[in-house]
Design an enzyme around this catalytic site. Structure first.
Site, PDB file in Angstrom:
ATOM      1  N   CYS A 145     -16.988   3.451 -94.865  1.00  0.00           N
ATOM      2  CA  CYS A 145     -17.912   2.861 -94.070  1.00  0.00           C
ATOM      3  C   CYS A 145     -18.813   1.908 -94.764  1.00  0.00           C
ATOM      4  CB  CYS A 145     -18.741   3.883 -93.250  1.00  0.00           C
ATOM      5  SG  CYS A 145     -17.989   5.132 -92.211  1.00  0.00           S
ATOM      6  N   ILE A 204     -20.798  -1.303-115.275  1.00  0.00           N
ATOM      7  CA  ILE A 204     -21.443  -1.393-116.908  1.00  0.00           C
ATOM      8  C   ILE A 204     -20.281  -1.727-117.782  1.00  0.00           C
ATOM      9  CG2 ILE A 204     -20.977   1.258-116.945  1.00  0.00           C
ATOM     10  CD1 ILE A 204     -23.882   1.262-118.077  1.00  0.00           C
TER      11      ILE A 204
END
Length: 306
Positions: A145, A204
């Protein structure tokens, strides 16, 4: 005080238009669709989301039932809902255990009732079409969603070229997504790349590029590491920047943003500086209820396929 160039887009205004369209589609059903919610924790965010889902379901004409259970009983109830012919869609509110056990639960909702797009089967078969809610179309398989809500926003901004085939409607767009989770970053990158966008995915570890490949030998989405690149590099070449990592290390410096760029903040932190509107043409500070609009669109898709 900063002078502004661009505009702030309200997700609430977008969502209201979505609900009007969804409500109209719901009225075509002879019987109300039933969405079942499973809540198994006292997490404040989950409880608030469940209540907001109930309110919007009532607004658009969907029956919503919230089932409160203990964490140990979630699997049992989900399996029972899977086989209940009256239930059209299932949403499980996370976190429950807050560890790998939650990952196992996300694979339990049956393919036919997965309105969140979290089922592992669906992760491997994301739709190659962008959500078309505003144009009377719906995607054949549910996309998570949050990813779909971002796609809705981008459609709202008008960057999709509606005059060309769907697989090429973002062919001239370069997009930076700061997040590579299975729930947000990866499905969003694949969804936008499937429309022809050049998508830089930042986390990262590295920066990767997602692209659509179509040839006699291979068709699909590829990803590869862009050696030596950083968030700054990806942001500087992108017309759209989506930030979805709640960490100060991923703060977007306004100096990296192209003049006229579209910036979308998905993170709970504000990952764009307060002067972002000096350069951005459009800034969306949050997704708001657009994720519920995406959820209800997935419910419609599930009911049509059931």
């Amino acid at each position: 005080m900063f002078s502004t160039y661009g505009e702030v887009l309200s997700p609430e205004h977008m969502a209201k238009d979505m609900y009007v369209e969804i409500s109209g589609r719901m009225r075509k059903y002879s019987q109300k669709l039933l969405l079942a919610g499973v809540l198994a924790s006292d997490d404040t965010g989950s409880s608030q989301y469940a209540e907001r889902t109930r309110e919007i379901c009532q607004l658009v004409g969907v029956e919503y039932r919230l089932i409160r259970v203990s964490p140990s009983n979630v699997a049992t109830y989900v399996k029972a809902l899977n086989t209940n012919p009256h239930v059209n869609g299932i949403i499980v509110y996370y976190p429950i255990f807050g560890d790998d056990r939650d990952l196992d639960l996300k694979g339990l909702v049956t393919h036919a009732k997965d309105v969140e797009g979290l089922n592992r089967l669906h992760k491997r078969h994301l739709s190659s079409q962008a959500n078309g809610l505003r144009h009377g179309r719906s995607i054949p398989s549910p996309v998570p969603c949050t990813a779909m809500a971002v796609s809705m926003i981008l459609q709202w901004t008008g960057i999709y070229d509606q005059a060309v085939p769907e697989a090429t409607q973002l062919r001239n767009q370069t997009i930076c997504i700061i997040n590579r989770s299975d729930v947000v970053g990866v499905p969003l990158a694949e969804l936008l790349a499937s429309q022809g966008a050049r998508v830089y995915s930042v986390d990262i570890e590295d920066v990767r590029i997602f692209q659509r490949v179509e040839s006699p030998w291979k068709t699909g989405i590829t990803q590869e590491i862009v050696s030596g690149w950083t968030l700054e590099d990806a942001a500087k070449v992108s017309r759209v920047i989506v930030s979805a990592v709640p960490n100060a290390l991923f703060k977007v410096d306004t100096r990296w943003v192209q003049h006229g760029a579209i910036c979308i903040n998905v993170s709970s932190d504000k990952n764009f500086d307060s002067d972002i509107l000096q350069v951005a043409s459009k800034y969306v500070p949050r997704l708001g209820s657009l994720t519920i609009a995406a959820l209800l669109n997935n419910l419609l898709v599930a009911s049509q396929q059931g």
